[in-house]
Enzyme design. Structure first.
Site, mmCIF file in Angstrom:
data_model
loop_
_atom_site.group_PDB
_atom_site.id
_atom_site.type_symbol
_atom_site.label_atom_id
_atom_site.label_comp_id
_atom_site.label_asym_id
_atom_site.label_seq_id
_atom_site.Cartn_x
_atom_site.Cartn_y
_atom_site.Cartn_z
ATOM 1 C CD GLU A 130 -8.643 1.324 7.782
ATOM 2 O OE1 GLU A 130 -8.560 0.382 8.590
ATOM 3 O OE2 GLU A 130 -8.240 2.474 8.037
ATOM 4 C CG ASP A 160 -0.253 -0.457 2.498
ATOM 5 O OD1 ASP A 160 0.991 -0.436 2.550
ATOM 6 O OD2 ASP A 160 -0.940 -0.823 3.451
ATOM 7 C CG HIS A 166 -5.721 -1.948 8.793
ATOM 8 N ND1 HIS A 166 -5.815 -0.902 9.687
ATOM 9 C CD2 HIS A 166 -4.418 -1.988 8.435
ATOM 10 C CE1 HIS A 166 -4.629 -0.355 9.848
ATOM 11 N NE2 HIS A 166 -3.751 -0.995 9.106
ATOM 12 C CG ASN A 198 -8.658 -1.036 12.107
ATOM 13 O OD1 ASN A 198 -7.787 -1.698 11.537
ATOM 14 N ND2 ASN A 198 -9.158 0.059 11.586
HETATM 15 C C1 GLP Z 1 -0.292 0.282 8.478
HETATM 16 C C2 GLP Z 1 -0.060 -0.514 7.213
HETATM 17 C C3 GLP Z 1 -0.328 -1.982 7.414
HETATM 18 C C4 GLP Z 1 0.392 -2.449 8.670
HETATM 19 C C5 GLP Z 1 -0.192 -1.738 9.851
HETATM 20 C C6 GLP Z 1 0.365 -2.207 11.178
HETATM 21 O O1 GLP Z 1 -1.593 0.740 8.619
HETATM 22 N N1 GLP Z 1 -0.854 -0.032 6.123
HETATM 23 O O2 GLP Z 1 0.120 -2.692 6.266
HETATM 24 O O3 GLP Z 1 0.243 -3.834 8.803
HETATM 25 O O4 GLP Z 1 0.096 -0.367 9.684
HETATM 26 O O5 GLP Z 1 1.397 -1.392 11.612
HETATM 27 P P1 GLP Z 1 2.350 -1.719 12.826
HETATM 28 O O6 GLP Z 1 3.199 -2.833 12.369
HETATM 29 O O7 GLP Z 1 3.121 -0.446 13.030
HETATM 30 O O8 GLP Z 1 1.487 -2.067 13.971
#
Ligand code: GLP
Length: 275
Positions: free
Chosen positions: A143, A67, A138, A136
């Site tokens: 989302e 993304d 995702h 959440n």
């Molecule tokens: C972002 C990314 C996701 C990732 C998520 C978790 O929103 N778009 O791909 O998995 O964060 O992040 P973290 O690893 O910092 O908890």
């Protein structure tokens, strides 16, 4: 889903980096799907270490990131592209032409999403997709909602997701873009193998619901239950109170299949929201 529990994020990262380096040795033209976020940072550090030690050769590999924020130029230091350059791409021998990224600065979102899908198809699909887990539920930027989008698309970020990403923007939530481009759920589920990584106690509740709860768009990661080759790698923190009586989730670093289970309707309803 097969679940592996590791003592801490460092042990997990070393095991996963070693696993990826073996996959690269077996298939030097491996197509990797990659996430951003805090979780994969130790993994990228390990991959760089293995590369420097001559144990991970990316010269024929290709990567597709999940993304990107809409409206950010790839050279913008806050972009996911810049994050990946800093964490991994600048330090390994991936040929730049085989690094694939959604372009957040595109003027034609539809075209950009189609281009990305075609590029994945031309590469022969994703062999190994690494995923993080949003608080959440995702994955990528798919989302929670009433429905999920199958293919690469533009999505509006939830306030909680913008808050979770604020660290990339000097902790200014208002600076986090409101929209992003993301691979869709089907794009992700078409990968031949998936490894979702979650670390830290704050993810425990979500991890449990992803594995044990119903498959629901209100917890996008639960769709991984539909994949025939999906693994969940967690540290002790994200493993939470496992093993439960109803689960074969083991506190060891060996793979264990999660037992199929019956879940009461009332409990299913309680589990339909992650946060
Ligand atoms: C972002 C990314 C996701 C990732 C998520 C978790 O929103 N778009 O791909 O998995 O964060 O992040 P973290 O690893 O910092 O908890």
């Amino acid at each position: 889903m097969r679940v592996r529990v590791f003592a801490d994020p460092g042990v997990l990262a070393r095991a996963l980096a070693a696993n990826i380096s073996r996959a690269l040795a077996d298939d030097p033209a491996l197509v990797l799907g990659l996430p951003t976020g805090r979780t994969p940072i130790p993994l990228y550090r390990e991959l760089v270490r293995l590369h420097r030690a001559g144990r991970a050769d990316f010269s024929r590999a290709a990567t597709f990131n999940l993304d990107e924020f809409l409206g950010l130029d790839p050279r913008d230091p806050h972009s996911y592209r810049a994050f990946m350059q800093r964490q991994l791409f600048d330090h390994v021998n991936l040929p730049p032409r085989r690094i694939h990224f959604l372009n957040g600065a595109t003027r034609d979102v539809e075209h950009e999403c189609r281009r990305y899908e075609r590029a994945i198809e031309r590469a022969g699909g994703i062999d190994l997709q690494i995923l993080g887990l949003g608080m959440n539920g995702h994955i990528g930027f798919n989302e929670p909602g009433r429905a999920l989008v199958a293919r690469t698309h533009c999505t509006r970020l939830k306030p909680a997701t913008r808050r979770a990403n604020a660290a990339l923007f000097d902790n200014r939530v208002s600076a986090v873009p409101r929209e992003a481009l993301s691979m869709g759920m089907a794009t992700i589920l078409h990968a031949k193998r998936i490894v979702l990584v979650a670390t830290g106690a704050t993810k425990a509740r979500c991890v449990q619901r992803m594995i044990e709860g119903p498959v629901t768009p209100r917890l996008p990661a639960s769709f991984l239950q539909l994949h025939r080759n999906a693994e969940v790698w967690v540290d002790q923190g994200a493993a939470g109170n496992y093993p439960t009586r109803r689960s074969s989730f083991r506190r060891s670093s060996t793979s264990s299949p999660i037992a199929s289970r019956t879940t009461s309707c009332a409990r299913r309803r309680r589990e339909s929201d992650c946060v």
